[in-house]
Design an enzyme around this catalytic site. Structure first.
Site, PDB file in Angstrom:
ATOM      1  N   GLU A   1       0.846  -1.194   0.000  1.00 29.85           N
ATOM      2  CA  GLU A   1       0.000   0.000   0.000  1.00 29.85           C
ATOM      3  C   GLU A   1       0.877   1.238   0.000  1.00 29.85           C
ATOM      4  OE1 GLU A   1      -2.066   0.918   3.773  1.00 29.85           O
ATOM      5  OE2 GLU A   1      -1.429  -1.080   4.379  1.00 29.85           O
TER       6      GLU A   1
ATOM      7  N   THR B   1       3.376   3.341  16.200  1.00 31.34           N
ATOM      8  CA  THR B   1       2.940   2.139  15.472  1.00 31.34           C
ATOM      9  C   THR B   1       3.434   2.181  14.018  1.00 31.34           C
ATOM     10  OG1 THR B   1       0.771   3.024  14.787  1.00 31.34           O
ATOM     11  CG2 THR B   1       0.870   1.959  16.934  1.00 31.34           C
TER      12      THR B   1
ATOM     13  N   HIS C   1      -3.210 -10.067  11.808  1.00 29.61           N
ATOM     14  CA  HIS C   1      -2.595  -8.844  11.300  1.00 29.61           C
ATOM     15  C   HIS C   1      -2.207  -8.012  12.523  1.00 29.61           C
ATOM     16  CE1 HIS C   1      -1.713  -5.162   9.339  1.00 29.61           C
ATOM     17  NE2 HIS C   1      -2.753  -4.533   9.879  1.00 29.61           N
TER      18      HIS C   1
ATOM     19  N   CYS D   1      -3.625  -3.061   4.073  1.00 31.10           N
ATOM     20  CA  CYS D   1      -2.770  -4.145   4.587  1.00 31.10           C
ATOM     21  C   CYS D   1      -3.208  -5.522   4.087  1.00 31.10           C
ATOM     22  CB  CYS D   1      -2.769  -4.136   6.113  1.00 31.10           C
ATOM     23  SG  CYS D   1      -2.300  -2.557   6.800  1.00 31.10           S
TER      24      CYS D   1
HETATM   25  N1  CAA Z   1       0.591   2.190  31.000  1.00 34.05           N
HETATM   26  C1  CAA Z   1       0.068   1.082  30.421  1.00 34.05           C
HETATM   27  N2  CAA Z   1      -0.873   1.157  29.434  1.00 34.05           N
HETATM   28  C2  CAA Z   1      -1.280   2.373  29.048  1.00 34.05           C
HETATM   29  C3  CAA Z   1      -0.773   3.552  29.616  1.00 34.05           C
HETATM   30  C4  CAA Z   1       0.217   3.433  30.629  1.00 34.05           C
HETATM   31  N3  CAA Z   1       0.741   4.501  31.213  1.00 34.05           N
HETATM   32  N4  CAA Z   1      -1.378   4.606  29.002  1.00 34.05           N
HETATM   33  C5  CAA Z   1      -2.229   4.100  28.092  1.00 34.05           C
HETATM   34  N5  CAA Z   1      -2.171   2.745  28.118  1.00 34.05           N
HETATM   35  C6  CAA Z   1      -2.899   1.800  27.266  1.00 34.05           C
HETATM   36  C7  CAA Z   1      -4.344   2.184  27.034  1.00 34.05           C
HETATM   37  O1  CAA Z   1      -5.178   1.738  28.076  1.00 34.05           O
HETATM   38  C8  CAA Z   1      -4.597   1.468  25.716  1.00 34.05           C
HETATM   39  O2  CAA Z   1      -4.783   0.100  25.942  1.00 34.05           O
HETATM   40  P1  CAA Z   1      -6.218  -0.574  25.569  1.00 34.05           P
HETATM   41  O3  CAA Z   1      -6.438  -0.337  24.115  1.00 34.05           O
HETATM   42  O4  CAA Z   1      -6.010  -2.025  25.891  1.00 34.05           O
HETATM   43  O5  CAA Z   1      -7.222   0.110  26.417  1.00 34.05           O
HETATM   44  C9  CAA Z   1      -3.267   1.584  24.973  1.00 34.05           C
HETATM   45  O6  CAA Z   1      -2.298   1.872  25.975  1.00 34.05           O
HETATM   46  C10 CAA Z   1      -3.240   2.697  23.938  1.00 34.05           C
HETATM   47  O7  CAA Z   1      -3.686   3.863  24.555  1.00 34.05           O
HETATM   48  P2  CAA Z   1      -4.640   4.888  23.795  1.00 34.05           P
HETATM   49  O8  CAA Z   1      -5.769   4.141  23.147  1.00 34.05           O
HETATM   50  O9  CAA Z   1      -4.971   6.003  24.690  1.00 34.05           O
HETATM   51  O10 CAA Z   1      -3.597   5.366  22.653  1.00 34.05           O
HETATM   52  P3  CAA Z   1      -3.775   6.460  21.566  1.00 34.05           P
HETATM   53  O11 CAA Z   1      -5.149   7.003  21.515  1.00 34.05           O
HETATM   54  O12 CAA Z   1      -2.666   7.433  21.726  1.00 34.05           O
HETATM   55  O13 CAA Z   1      -3.488   5.671  20.183  1.00 34.05           O
HETATM   56  C11 CAA Z   1      -3.806   4.016  18.511  1.00 34.05           C
HETATM   57  C12 CAA Z   1      -3.536   4.281  19.997  1.00 34.05           C
HETATM   58  C13 CAA Z   1      -5.243   4.407  18.170  1.00 34.05           C
HETATM   59  C14 CAA Z   1      -3.603   2.535  18.238  1.00 34.05           C
HETATM   60  C15 CAA Z   1      -2.819   4.859  17.644  1.00 34.05           C
HETATM   61  O14 CAA Z   1      -1.492   4.456  17.900  1.00 34.05           O
HETATM   62  C16 CAA Z   1      -3.075   4.749  16.145  1.00 34.05           C
HETATM   63  O15 CAA Z   1      -3.898   5.487  15.596  1.00 34.05           O
HETATM   64  N6  CAA Z   1      -2.363   3.833  15.456  1.00 34.05           N
HETATM   65  C17 CAA Z   1      -2.536   3.644  14.005  1.00 34.05           C
HETATM   66  C18 CAA Z   1      -3.835   2.953  13.641  1.00 34.05           C
HETATM   67  C19 CAA Z   1      -3.842   1.472  13.885  1.00 34.05           C
HETATM   68  O16 CAA Z   1      -2.815   0.840  14.071  1.00 34.05           O
HETATM   69  N7  CAA Z   1      -5.052   0.888  13.862  1.00 34.05           N
HETATM   70  C20 CAA Z   1      -5.201  -0.546  14.033  1.00 34.05           C
HETATM   71  C21 CAA Z   1      -6.412  -1.091  13.310  1.00 34.05           C
HETATM   72  S1  CAA Z   1      -6.351  -0.646  11.563  1.00 34.05           S
HETATM   73  C22 CAA Z   1      -5.244  -1.779  10.915  1.00 34.05           C
HETATM   74  O17 CAA Z   1      -4.930  -2.780  11.496  1.00 34.05           O
HETATM   75  C23 CAA Z   1      -4.641  -1.471   9.575  1.00 34.05           C
HETATM   76  C24 CAA Z   1      -3.264  -0.997   9.805  1.00 34.05           C
HETATM   77  O18 CAA Z   1      -2.297  -1.758   9.766  1.00 34.05           O
HETATM   78  C25 CAA Z   1      -3.071   0.434  10.047  1.00 34.05           C
END
Ligand code: CAA
Length: 417
Positions: free
Chosen positions: A83, A158, A250, A115
């Protein structure tokens, strides 16, 4: 008798540099536990403009051919799943074909659906061989991507990059596929996308997780129905998903595999006809079983945790990690695999690990592929991220690898291998 078709061997290529995920967290003023425990990451591959999706694909494919003594005269199809292509028209497959000096009498094309593009390419190859159209020829499927969201974004921890090359044949030493059992699920959503001309992906992060889990549930149920019709799994004291030795997902970030596994279990718990947890709360709790995750998923994530997201290649990096860790122990055992591409499409399929899996994986030499990498500081990572994509630094390629050397009048010139 049905043909045995599947993955004979694989090879992995990763960028030569990585950043430690705790260094990144500290630089961003974030508790490192959020990236380690919260997302499941340890290290993140960092590419420079010389390590584009073409050079990573060509390096992985060249490595596969060299490590596994592949007879290139038998390859009849070369598919690249990606992609993060480098041209709207000329496919990465034609670059790889030229760089590897492959025979002319083959079909070459790229396959794109976020993906999922690599799995789409793999299925085209598997079904081409299974149908008999391949007439004894093999296929080379290469998944290659650079996952890039941008500095200081929520997606930043990520990111990653790399390529996995797969040889598909009637000698499936790694994985004999259950052809035709696949379950699929599609819906039209905007969870993650990269408009033409943009280097960084746009993503609705939390929504993308929901889309993944929703599509995955449809794909898993489709596979389960076909697997039941063929007597491969049944309603039993063990859930149908527990009747698979391992399930690979994935992996956009490692924690996602844990969420996905809980979702697969929840599908079984919700649909179970026998006795089991009866309230939604009790089912949710049983779905999150740590013991099940440890037994069926955890060991597949060793490489993903150290490379980060590799989009199309992420599932195949999990396959590499799983067989690297337990190839011998899994011989003759059935495993499940779940592919997800935003936009979106999910596919769940299964296969039986071959008796020569451990021997094939030893030749892939994955420990040294990772050990050769160099850890860089966050400042160096930021410098590399800010380099223009069309002006690669003049660095001599490592032996056996390719690098983008220059772009002249929109023509990409590669050096190496
Ligand atoms: N200690 C331990 N854990 C902690 C913590 C701390 N101090 N602070 C936060 N966490 C945990 C949270 O509880 C959360 O865990 P859960 O999901 O189990 O509740 C985790 O850490 C992440 O925290 P947030 O959700 O608050 O993180 P965020 O909002 O900053 O972003 C994300 C997380 C949405 C994955 C972001 O990194 C993102 O947008 N990534 C890209 C998108 C992605 O990977 N999507 C996946 C599905 S799409 C797909 O699979 C296609 C692809 O390849 C992209």
């Amino acid at each position: 008798m049905k043909k045995r078709v599947g993955i004979e061997a694989l090879a992995v290529a990763v960028p030569r540099r990585y950043v430690d995920i705790e260094d990144l967290a500290r630089a961003r003023g974030v508790d490192p536990a959020k990236f380690t425990a919260g997302l499941g990451a340890k290290e993140m591959a960092v590419n420079d403009p010389g390590e584009d999706s073409v050079s990573l694909a060509a390096t992985a494919a060249a490595r596969l051919i060299q490590q596994q003594s592949v007879d290139t005269s038998k390859i009849g199809m070369l598919v690249v799943g990606t992609e993060t292509g480098v041209d709207h028209s000329k496919p990465i497959a034609s670059h790889v074909h030229g760089l590897l000096k492959l025979p002319r009498s083959m079909r070459t094309f790229d396959s794109q659906h976020a993906c999922y593009g690599g799995t789409a390419g793999l299925m085209a190859a598997v079904e081409w061989i299974a149908s008999g159209a391949g007439a004894g020829r093999t296929a080379l499927v290469v998944c290659t991507d650079i996952a890039r969201y941008g500095l200081k974004t929520a997606g930043e921890p990520t990111q990653g990059g790399g390529a996995v090359a797969l040889l598909v044949s009637e000698t499936p030493d790694l994985l004999a596929m259950d052809v035709g059992l696949n379950g699929v699920c599609t819906s039209d959503v905007y969870d993650f996308w990269r408009p033409v001309g943009r280097r960084e992906a746009l993503v609705d992060g939390h929504y993308s997780i929901t889309c993944y889990l929703d599509a995955m549930a449809g794909a898993y149920r489709g596979w389960r129905q076909r697997a039941m019709e063929q007597g491969l799994v049944r309603w039993d004291s063990k859930l149908p998903s527990e009747q698979l030795s391992r399930i690979l997902y994935h992996v956009p970030f490692c924690k996602m595999a844990r969420k996905a596994h809980a979702q697969v279990r929840l599908c079984d718990l919700e649909d179970a006809t026998a006795s089991g947890p009866t309230t939604p709360e009790a089912r949710d709790e049983a779905a999150k079983s740590q013991a099940s995750y440890d037994a069926q998923v955890a060991k597949s994530l060793g490489l993903n945790a150290r490379v980060g997201n590799v989009y199309t290649a992420s599932l195949y990096l999990a396959l590499a990690g799983q067989l690297h860790a337990e190839g011998a122990a899994l011989a003759n055992q059935r495993i499940g695999l779940l592919s997800y591409g935003s936009g979106c499409c999910a596919e769940f399929y299964s296969g039986v690990v071959g008796e020569k899996a451990a021997e094939r994986m030893a030749r892939a030499d994955l420990d040294s592929v990772l050990a050769k990498r160099e850890r860089v500081s966050v400042e160096e990572y930021e410098r590399l991220m800010n380099l223009p994509y069309d002006a690669p630094e003049a660095i001599a390629p490592e032996p056996g690898t390719f690098r983008l050397a220059e772009i002249v009048e929109h023509r990409r010139k590669y050096a190496g291998a």
